[in-house]
Design a protein around this motif. Structure first.
Motif, mmCIF file in Angstrom:
data_model
loop_
_atom_site.group_PDB
_atom_site.id
_atom_site.type_symbol
_atom_site.label_atom_id
_atom_site.label_comp_id
_atom_site.label_asym_id
_atom_site.label_seq_id
_atom_site.Cartn_x
_atom_site.Cartn_y
_atom_site.Cartn_z
ATOM 1 N N ILE A 39 0.812 -1.214 0.000
ATOM 2 C CA ILE A 39 0.000 0.000 0.000
ATOM 3 C C ILE A 39 0.849 1.271 0.000
ATOM 4 C CG2 ILE A 39 -2.044 -1.129 0.932
ATOM 5 C CD1 ILE A 39 -1.500 0.286 3.591
ATOM 6 N N ARG A 40 2.070 1.190 0.521
ATOM 7 C CA ARG A 40 2.972 2.350 0.409
ATOM 8 C C ARG A 40 3.334 2.579 -1.059
ATOM 9 N NH1 ARG A 40 7.962 2.510 4.123
ATOM 10 N NH2 ARG A 40 7.817 4.735 3.716
ATOM 11 N N MET A 41 3.588 1.510 -1.793
ATOM 12 C CA MET A 41 3.920 1.659 -3.210
ATOM 13 C C MET A 41 2.729 2.192 -3.992
ATOM 14 S SD MET A 41 7.077 0.988 -3.382
ATOM 15 C CE MET A 41 7.107 1.757 -1.768
ATOM 16 N N LEU A 42 1.521 1.738 -3.647
ATOM 17 C CA LEU A 42 0.331 2.272 -4.311
ATOM 18 C C LEU A 42 0.170 3.762 -3.999
ATOM 19 C CD1 LEU A 42 -2.176 -0.655 -3.731
ATOM 20 C CD2 LEU A 42 -1.253 0.115 -5.934
ATOM 21 N N ALA A 43 0.404 4.147 -2.754
ATOM 22 C CA ALA A 43 0.299 5.558 -2.370
ATOM 23 C C ALA A 43 1.295 6.415 -3.158
ATOM 24 C CB ALA A 43 0.505 5.728 -0.870
ATOM 25 N N CYS A 44 2.445 5.852 -3.487
ATOM 26 C CA CYS A 44 3.452 6.578 -4.280
ATOM 27 C C CYS A 44 2.905 6.988 -5.643
ATOM 28 C CB CYS A 44 4.680 5.705 -4.517
ATOM 29 S SG CYS A 44 5.803 5.612 -3.139
ATOM 30 N N THR A 45 2.015 6.182 -6.199
ATOM 31 C CA THR A 45 1.522 6.467 -7.544
ATOM 32 C C THR A 45 0.708 7.750 -7.612
ATOM 33 O OG1 THR A 45 -0.510 5.159 -7.308
ATOM 34 C CG2 THR A 45 1.460 4.000 -8.109
ATOM 35 N N ASP A 46 0.257 8.235 -6.461
ATOM 36 C CA ASP A 46 -0.542 9.454 -6.425
ATOM 37 C C ASP A 46 0.266 10.690 -6.043
ATOM 38 O OD1 ASP A 46 -3.134 8.311 -7.061
ATOM 39 O OD2 ASP A 46 -2.924 7.271 -5.149
ATOM 40 N N LEU A 47 1.566 10.522 -5.851
ATOM 41 C CA LEU A 47 2.418 11.644 -5.462
ATOM 42 C C LEU A 47 3.090 12.265 -6.680
ATOM 43 C CD1 LEU A 47 4.294 10.125 -2.376
ATOM 44 C CD2 LEU A 47 2.235 11.546 -2.380
ATOM 45 N N THR A 48 3.350 13.561 -6.590
ATOM 46 C CA THR A 48 4.191 14.198 -7.591
ATOM 47 C C THR A 48 5.636 13.791 -7.291
ATOM 48 O OG1 THR A 48 4.623 16.165 -6.247
ATOM 49 C CG2 THR A 48 2.652 16.213 -7.676
ATOM 50 N N SER A 49 6.533 14.071 -8.189
ATOM 51 C CA SER A 49 7.945 13.764 -7.958
ATOM 52 C C SER A 49 8.457 14.481 -6.717
ATOM 53 C CB SER A 49 8.790 14.163 -9.167
ATOM 54 O OG SER A 49 8.391 13.429 -10.288
ATOM 55 N N GLU A 50 8.076 15.736 -6.558
ATOM 56 C CA GLU A 50 8.511 16.515 -5.392
ATOM 57 C C GLU A 50 7.974 15.911 -4.093
ATOM 58 O OE1 GLU A 50 10.715 19.070 -5.167
ATOM 59 O OE2 GLU A 50 11.075 18.631 -7.275
ATOM 60 N N GLU A 51 6.708 15.525 -4.089
ATOM 61 C CA GLU A 51 6.122 14.926 -2.885
ATOM 62 C C GLU A 51 6.810 13.606 -2.536
ATOM 63 O OE1 GLU A 51 1.496 16.445 -2.980
ATOM 64 O OE2 GLU A 51 2.076 14.775 -4.264
ATOM 65 N N ALA A 52 7.145 12.808 -3.559
ATOM 66 C CA ALA A 52 7.821 11.536 -3.315
ATOM 67 C C ALA A 52 9.180 11.761 -2.666
ATOM 68 C CB ALA A 52 7.972 10.757 -4.618
ATOM 69 N N ILE A 53 9.921 12.720 -3.189
ATOM 70 C CA ILE A 53 11.239 13.024 -2.611
ATOM 71 C C ILE A 53 11.087 13.579 -1.201
ATOM 72 C CG2 ILE A 53 13.249 14.542 -2.805
ATOM 73 C CD1 ILE A 53 12.890 14.214 -5.912
ATOM 74 N N ASP A 54 10.153 14.494 -1.015
ATOM 75 C CA ASP A 54 9.944 15.079 0.314
ATOM 76 C C ASP A 54 9.507 14.040 1.345
ATOM 77 O OD1 ASP A 54 10.654 17.554 -0.634
ATOM 78 O OD2 ASP A 54 8.594 18.305 -0.774
ATOM 79 N N SER A 55 8.809 13.007 0.907
ATOM 80 C CA SER A 55 8.312 12.005 1.852
ATOM 81 C C SER A 55 9.422 11.113 2.398
ATOM 82 C CB SER A 55 7.223 11.152 1.210
ATOM 83 O OG SER A 55 7.766 10.334 0.202
ATOM 84 N N ILE A 56 10.563 11.045 1.705
ATOM 85 C CA ILE A 56 11.668 10.214 2.208
ATOM 86 C C ILE A 56 12.892 11.029 2.619
ATOM 87 C CG2 ILE A 56 10.972 8.130 0.986
ATOM 88 C CD1 ILE A 56 13.125 8.771 -1.105
ATOM 89 N N ASP A 57 12.882 12.317 2.316
ATOM 90 C CA ASP A 57 13.985 13.197 2.704
ATOM 91 C C ASP A 57 13.912 13.455 4.208
ATOM 92 O OD1 ASP A 57 15.741 15.285 3.224
ATOM 93 O OD2 ASP A 57 15.118 16.477 1.495
ATOM 94 N N PRO A 58 14.947 13.061 4.959
ATOM 95 C CA PRO A 58 14.906 13.236 6.414
ATOM 96 C C PRO A 58 14.673 14.680 6.873
ATOM 97 C CG PRO A 58 16.771 11.881 5.777
ATOM 98 C CD PRO A 58 16.167 12.432 4.514
ATOM 99 N N SER A 59 15.044 15.647 6.045
ATOM 100 C CA SER A 59 14.880 17.041 6.462
ATOM 101 C C SER A 59 13.446 17.550 6.266
ATOM 102 C CB SER A 59 15.856 17.946 5.714
ATOM 103 O OG SER A 59 15.528 18.010 4.346
ATOM 104 N N THR A 60 12.652 16.872 5.447
ATOM 105 C CA THR A 60 11.289 17.346 5.196
ATOM 106 C C THR A 60 10.211 16.351 5.622
ATOM 107 O OG1 THR A 60 11.394 16.507 2.929
ATOM 108 C CG2 THR A 60 11.923 18.834 3.266
#
Length: 88
Positions: A39-60
């Motif tokens: 379900i995490r991978m499915l949730a990724c399909t609805d993110l923009t590229s920026e949101e995907a990066i921000d979701s795993i970037d420790p600073s954001t």
């Protein structure tokens, strides 16, 4: 000897409270941890590229891909979001 059917996972995509998509994963033995990953991978399909990066970037770390579990139902995503539950 009778065979027992393994539990089935039902995975559903919601946009708010509206059901958008649902799939029954028959005959597959997904562990709870594997289903969290699905379900995490499915949730990724609805993110923009920026949101995907921000979701795993420790600073954001936005929490877009944070999963939770309550009463045996696993969920992930903001909106839209995905839920997975097992049925016998």
């Amino acid at each position: 000897m009778a065979t027992t059917r393994s539990a089935v996972w039902i995975v559903t995509k919601y946009d708010g409270t509206e059901k958008k998509w649902e799939r029954e994963l028959k005959g597959r033995d997904f562990t709870r941890n594997q289903m969290c990953y699905v379900i995490r991978m499915l949730a990724c399909t609805d993110l923009t590229s920026e949101e995907a990066i921000d979701s795993i970037d420790p600073s954001t770390q936005t929490g877009h891909l944070k999963w939770s579990e309550e009463n045996g139902v696993i969920s992930c995503g903001d909106n839209p979001h995905y839920v997975a539950r097992q049925v016998p």
